[in-house]
Design a protein around this motif. Structure first.
Motif, mmCIF file in Angstrom:
data_model
loop_
_atom_site.group_PDB
_atom_site.id
_atom_site.type_symbol
_atom_site.label_atom_id
_atom_site.label_comp_id
_atom_site.label_asym_id
_atom_site.label_seq_id
_atom_site.Cartn_x
_atom_site.Cartn_y
_atom_site.Cartn_z
ATOM 1 N N GLU A 17 -9.789 -45.874 4.439
ATOM 2 C CA GLU A 17 -9.303 -44.537 4.805
ATOM 3 C C GLU A 17 -9.507 -44.264 6.289
ATOM 4 O O GLU A 17 -8.714 -43.568 6.915
ATOM 5 C CB GLU A 17 -9.995 -43.458 3.968
ATOM 6 N N LYS A 18 -10.578 -44.810 6.849
ATOM 7 C CA LYS A 18 -10.829 -44.620 8.283
ATOM 8 C C LYS A 18 -9.700 -45.241 9.100
ATOM 9 O O LYS A 18 -9.212 -44.653 10.064
ATOM 10 C CB LYS A 18 -12.172 -45.249 8.652
ATOM 11 N N LEU A 67 -13.764 -46.209 1.862
ATOM 12 C CA LEU A 67 -13.981 -45.349 3.038
ATOM 13 C C LEU A 67 -13.535 -46.047 4.322
ATOM 14 O O LEU A 67 -12.926 -45.424 5.197
ATOM 15 C CB LEU A 67 -15.456 -44.951 3.131
ATOM 16 N N GLU A 68 -13.804 -47.340 4.435
ATOM 17 C CA GLU A 68 -13.373 -48.089 5.628
ATOM 18 C C GLU A 68 -11.842 -48.112 5.710
ATOM 19 O O GLU A 68 -11.263 -47.980 6.785
ATOM 20 C CB GLU A 68 -13.897 -49.537 5.590
ATOM 21 N N SER A 101 -18.391 -41.406 11.117
ATOM 22 C CA SER A 101 -17.006 -40.938 10.992
ATOM 23 C C SER A 101 -16.651 -40.653 9.537
ATOM 24 O O SER A 101 -15.740 -39.902 9.264
ATOM 25 C CB SER A 101 -16.015 -41.908 11.637
ATOM 26 N N TYR A 102 -17.347 -41.233 8.583
ATOM 27 C CA TYR A 102 -17.098 -40.844 7.192
ATOM 28 C C TYR A 102 -18.361 -40.518 6.412
ATOM 29 O O TYR A 102 -18.307 -40.323 5.206
ATOM 30 C CB TYR A 102 -16.261 -41.891 6.449
ATOM 31 N N THR A 103 -19.507 -40.489 7.077
ATOM 32 C CA THR A 103 -20.743 -40.134 6.374
ATOM 33 C C THR A 103 -21.174 -38.734 6.795
ATOM 34 O O THR A 103 -21.645 -38.540 7.910
ATOM 35 C CB THR A 103 -21.884 -41.110 6.717
#
Ligand code: ADP
Ligand code: MG
Length: 351
Positions: A189-190, A186-187, A69-71
């Motif tokens: 922002e998810k 990143l976590e 989902s973010y990579t």
């Protein structure tokens, strides 16, 4: 970082296994003299003449080692190669070839695998390694990527984890903690995105951290630098899990103890400020965060003058007799036992 372009969707079944392999690997032409036969036969053929061969493998599993989902897939391909090359450099070697095996579910279109392979291709070009084979198969859920890296070193240049002596200096390349804090950003922002898909994140101030998480670079430059400085480390390891667990690995393999000085641990200013924001202790992050892919090594004190002042290298401590144990000396001069926490107890990652 990389541009991402994923518009059309071609189902994997349209190409079939062999068509897919041909399609993904058509740009991989070997460049190295040691690659006699690359992709296209039952096995690759390599010729390293008189050098020793180094081999290292890692397996990356969706949901365990990466979160799509973010990579972006291009970054994932790049990182899968870095993780392995880092292990070759940690032996003081030159990386030469890789193989890439993937298991993929049919939820991925051909275009997604093209992205993944564009990252692998870029990494192989920048790091001058040939892609000489792999395997392609289906998975019932998720994506698996396994990369095997090969490398070479002269017999007397290989550096093992064992070999550190009491009084050797403990030296680190680069700085620590950024990859872990990039993951925290990143976590976060998810979660924000889940709550409000229209939110526009402003991640500018976190660029260095996010790059260190999504697009790490292995320290290809360090073995030749050490050679130029005429320093052969007595032991070496790469930082995949966190500084404390890597120090413990070196100490256990070498049967020595160590003192690590908190004030010497190199941290980027972006790590210090994001740790304040997340109310985390930056030393704990350096000790237990992971995925920095820096190198940690020991040298004889006699070699200190050769590395002194080098901007890539920081002396962070020294080795001791085994019976003295492994300690962190804090800024307040407290002596705390080093404990390996690594990714696992930090919650969201496993080896
Ligand atoms: P085999 O059936 O003998 O395992 P494959 O059809 O799986 O052969 O592979 C054909 C060739 O393509 C081999 O050289 C293999 O190493 C290479 N190859 C297969 N999958 C990949 C991949 N995902 N990435 C790179 N090379 C691959
Ligand atoms: Mg096969």
């Amino acid at each position: 970082m990389f541009e991402n372009s994923q518009e059309s969707r071609t189902n994997l079944s349209e190409l079939g296994e062999f068509g897919l392999i041909d399609h993904l690997t058509k740009n991989f032409s070997p460049r190295l003299k040691s690659t006699i036969k690359a992709i296209g036969d039952d096995a690759a053929v390599l010729d390293f003449e008189n050098e020793q061969t180094l081999i290292s493998t890692d397996l990356l599993v969706e949901g365990v080692h990466f979160d799509l989902s973010y990579t972006p897939l291009k970054h994932l391909g790049y990182k899968a190669v870095m993780v392995n090359l880092s292990d070759i450099y940690a032996m003081n070697g030159t990386a030469t070839q890789i193989t890439v095996s993937i298991a993929v579910s049919n939820r991925f279109p051909v275009e997604a695998l093209e992205e993944l392979y564009s990252g692998i291709h870029l990494a192989s070009k920048i790091y001058n390694v040939d892609v000489v084979g792999g395997d392609t198969t289906s998975s019932t859920s998720g994506l698996f990527i396994s990369v095997t890296a090969l490398g070479v070193a002269e017999k007397d240049e290989v550096v093992y984890r064992e070999g550190a002596n009491p009084n050797d200096l403990l030296v680190l390349t680069g700085d620590l903690g950024a990859a872990y804090m990039g993951l925290q950003v990143l976590e976060r922002e998810k979660e924000v995105f889940k709550a409000n898909p229209n939110a526009q994140p402003d991640l500018d101030q976190y660029t260095y951290l996010i790059e260190r998480q999504l697009k790490p670079e292995a320290r290809k430059d360090i073995p030749p630098l050490l050679k130029k400085l005429e320093v052969k480390p007595t032991s070496m390891i790469d930082i995949s899990d966190g500084l404390s667990s890597e120090i413990i690995h070196l100490c256990k393999s070498s049967k020595v103890g160590a003192n690590l000085f908190e004030e010497k641990i190199p941290l980027d200013p972006a790590v210090i400020s994001v740790c304040e924001e997340f109310q985390l202790d930056s030393t704990t992050i350096a000790l237990s965060g992971g995925e920095d892919y820096e190198l940690l090594f020991t040298i004889s004190q006699n070699d200190y003058d050769k590395i002194k002042g080098n901007p890539h290298l920081t002396v962070i401590g020294h080795m001791t007799e085994e019976k003295e144990g492994m300690h962190l000396i804090t800024r307040a001069a407290q002596k705390l036992p080093l404990i390996a926490r690594g990714w696992n107890s930090m919650g969201n990652k496993e080896d």
